[in-house]
Design a protein around this motif. Structure first.
Motif, short mmCIF file in Angstrom:
data_model
loop_
_atom_site.label_atom_id
_atom_site.label_comp_id
_atom_site.label_asym_id
_atom_site.label_seq_id
_atom_site.Cartn_x
_atom_site.Cartn_y
_atom_site.Cartn_z
N MET A 1 60.94 51.39 23.52
CA MET A 1 60.33 52.33 24.47
C MET A 1 58.82 52.07 24.55
N ILE A 2 58.27 52.33 25.73
CA ILE A 2 56.84 52.12 25.93
C ILE A 2 56.29 53.24 26.82
N GLU A 3 55.04 53.63 26.56
CA GLU A 3 54.40 54.64 27.39
C GLU A 3 53.83 54.00 28.65
N VAL A 4 54.15 54.55 29.81
CA VAL A 4 53.65 54.00 31.08
C VAL A 4 53.26 55.14 32.01
N ILE A 5 52.48 54.77 33.03
CA ILE A 5 52.06 55.69 34.08
C ILE A 5 52.45 55.06 35.42
N GLY A 6 53.00 55.87 36.33
CA GLY A 6 53.38 55.38 37.65
C GLY A 6 52.20 55.41 38.61
N ILE A 7 52.04 54.31 39.34
CA ILE A 7 50.91 54.18 40.27
C ILE A 7 51.41 53.67 41.61
N ARG A 8 50.86 54.24 42.68
CA ARG A 8 51.15 53.78 44.04
C ARG A 8 49.87 53.22 44.66
N PHE A 9 50.08 52.27 45.59
CA PHE A 9 48.96 51.69 46.32
C PHE A 9 48.94 52.13 47.78
N GLN A 10 50.01 52.81 48.19
CA GLN A 10 50.07 53.43 49.50
C GLN A 10 50.44 54.88 49.31
N GLN A 11 50.20 55.68 50.34
CA GLN A 11 50.53 57.10 50.23
C GLN A 11 52.01 57.30 49.93
N VAL A 12 52.84 56.51 50.57
CA VAL A 12 54.27 56.53 50.30
C VAL A 12 54.70 55.07 50.13
N GLY A 13 55.17 54.74 48.97
CA GLY A 13 55.56 53.35 48.73
C GLY A 13 56.13 53.18 47.34
N ALA A 19 50.55 50.41 31.63
CA ALA A 19 50.29 51.05 30.34
C ALA A 19 48.91 51.70 30.36
N PRO A 20 48.79 52.95 29.94
CA PRO A 20 47.50 53.64 30.02
C PRO A 20 46.56 53.33 28.86
N GLU A 21 47.05 52.60 27.84
CA GLU A 21 46.28 52.38 26.62
C GLU A 21 45.93 53.74 26.02
N LYS A 22 44.68 53.96 25.65
CA LYS A 22 44.31 55.22 24.99
C LYS A 22 43.68 56.22 25.95
N GLU A 23 43.46 55.80 27.18
CA GLU A 23 42.81 56.68 28.16
C GLU A 23 43.81 57.71 28.68
N MET A 24 43.33 58.91 28.98
CA MET A 24 44.16 59.97 29.55
C MET A 24 43.93 60.03 31.06
N TYR A 25 45.01 60.05 31.83
CA TYR A 25 44.90 60.11 33.28
C TYR A 25 45.74 61.28 33.80
N VAL A 31 42.56 54.73 39.99
CA VAL A 31 42.36 53.77 38.91
C VAL A 31 42.31 52.36 39.46
N ILE A 32 41.69 51.46 38.68
CA ILE A 32 41.63 50.04 39.03
C ILE A 32 42.67 49.31 38.20
N VAL A 33 43.56 48.58 38.89
CA VAL A 33 44.60 47.81 38.20
C VAL A 33 44.70 46.43 38.85
N ALA A 34 45.40 45.54 38.16
CA ALA A 34 45.65 44.21 38.72
C ALA A 34 47.05 44.18 39.31
N LEU A 35 47.17 43.74 40.55
CA LEU A 35 48.45 43.58 41.21
C LEU A 35 48.51 42.16 41.75
N GLN A 36 49.40 41.36 41.17
CA GLN A 36 49.50 39.95 41.57
C GLN A 36 48.13 39.27 41.46
N ASP A 37 47.46 39.52 40.33
CA ASP A 37 46.17 38.89 40.00
C ASP A 37 45.03 39.29 40.93
N ILE A 38 45.21 40.37 41.66
CA ILE A 38 44.14 40.89 42.52
C ILE A 38 43.84 42.32 42.09
N THR A 62 48.05 46.61 31.74
CA THR A 62 47.35 47.86 31.43
C THR A 62 46.40 48.24 32.56
N ILE A 63 46.12 49.51 32.66
CA ILE A 63 45.13 49.99 33.63
C ILE A 63 43.76 49.48 33.21
#
Length: 266
Positions: A1-13, A19-25, A31-38, A62-63
């Protein structure tokens, strides 16, 4: 098992998990994340939860960090510039006489790529168009061919029911819909009656389908001989959701309605 947070890049998608690491969201945090190296700005849409690694991609990134005011200002500028870019690109498509329809344009956060979404009947050779666009915008160009359902999701609109399109308001992913669902629900098979703005079968055919399938298992088929409190008859109509059966009794001309639990099938 692993702790994760769900993120969307569109309003509906689609929801992507990081993984949130130690930060609380909190919900709706940017948040800034990498998607396909971007690097992209995403919105937190689910709280921290435990998920089995088998249900996640091989690598869970990770975020990177929380988005700041400068990031949000850049995102707003990118969105405004993308509107103008789309109009310019449409002109280039007309000049090239390409059989394609540009739907949307979007800059990545750091403006190292400009992505255009389009629809077309088949495959399109857009190599020369990419060169034209790269010369204008001086960044990497990506053209993504999407389907008509994705087009409706991006553009939005009002459905036959008078409400905003489901796909543009709350449906994260498209759900499989079949003509059998319309038949089971006793709907007209006229395409104009059961199709959405995209021209495909309406997503809402799926919503009550499970209830109709269960009702069909419990209730007698049309034409079935049944025993009613008023005598024998034959099933001539069904209201599956209400579990009501319309029966034409052998000694009467007018059909009578009964609850299905009142009947005994032969």
């Amino acid at each position: 098992m692993i702790e994760v947070i769900g993120i969307r890049f569109q309003q509906v998608g689609q929801i992507y998990y990081y993984a949130p690491e130690k930060e609380m969201y909190a919900l709706n945090d940017k948040v800034i994340v990498a998607l396909q190296d971007i690097r992209c700005i995403g919105t937190v849409v689910t709280p921290v939860q435990q998920m089995d690694r088998q249900d996640l991609p091989h690598e869970v990134k990770t975020i990177i960090r929380r988005a700041n005011s400068q990031d949000l200002a850049q995102e707003a500028t990118n969105a405004e510039d993308a509107i103008g870019a789309l109009q310019i690109a449409k002109g280039k498509v007309r000049d090239r006489r390409l059989p394609m329809k540009l739907i949307n344009a979007a800059y990545t956060l750091e403006r190292n790529k400009l992505i255009f979404s389009f629809t077309a009947e088949g495959r399109i050779d857009f190599r020369e168009l990419v060169k034209d666009l790269a010369n204008v915008f001086h960044t990497r160009i990506e053209l993504r061919q999407i389907g008509v359902r994705d087009e409706a999701k991006l553009l939005g609109g009002i459905g036959p029911c008078g409400r905003k399109l489901c796909c543009a308001t709350f449906l994260g992913d498209f759900i499989p819909v079949s003509i059998k669902m319309a038949k089971d629900q006793g709907l007209s098979l006229n395409p104009t009656k059961i199709s959405g703005l995209c021209g495909r079968l309406m997503c809402c055919l799926k919503y009550e389908n499970e209830e109709y399938e269960q009702a069909k298992k419990e209730m007698p088929d049309r034409g079935k001989e049944v025993e009613t409190p008023d005598g024998k008859g034959r099933v001539v109509g069904l209201d599956l959701l209400s579990r009501v059966v319309k029966v034409r009794l052998h000694d009467r001309q007018t059909a009578v309605e009964y609850g299905y639990e009142e009947l005994v099938t032969k």
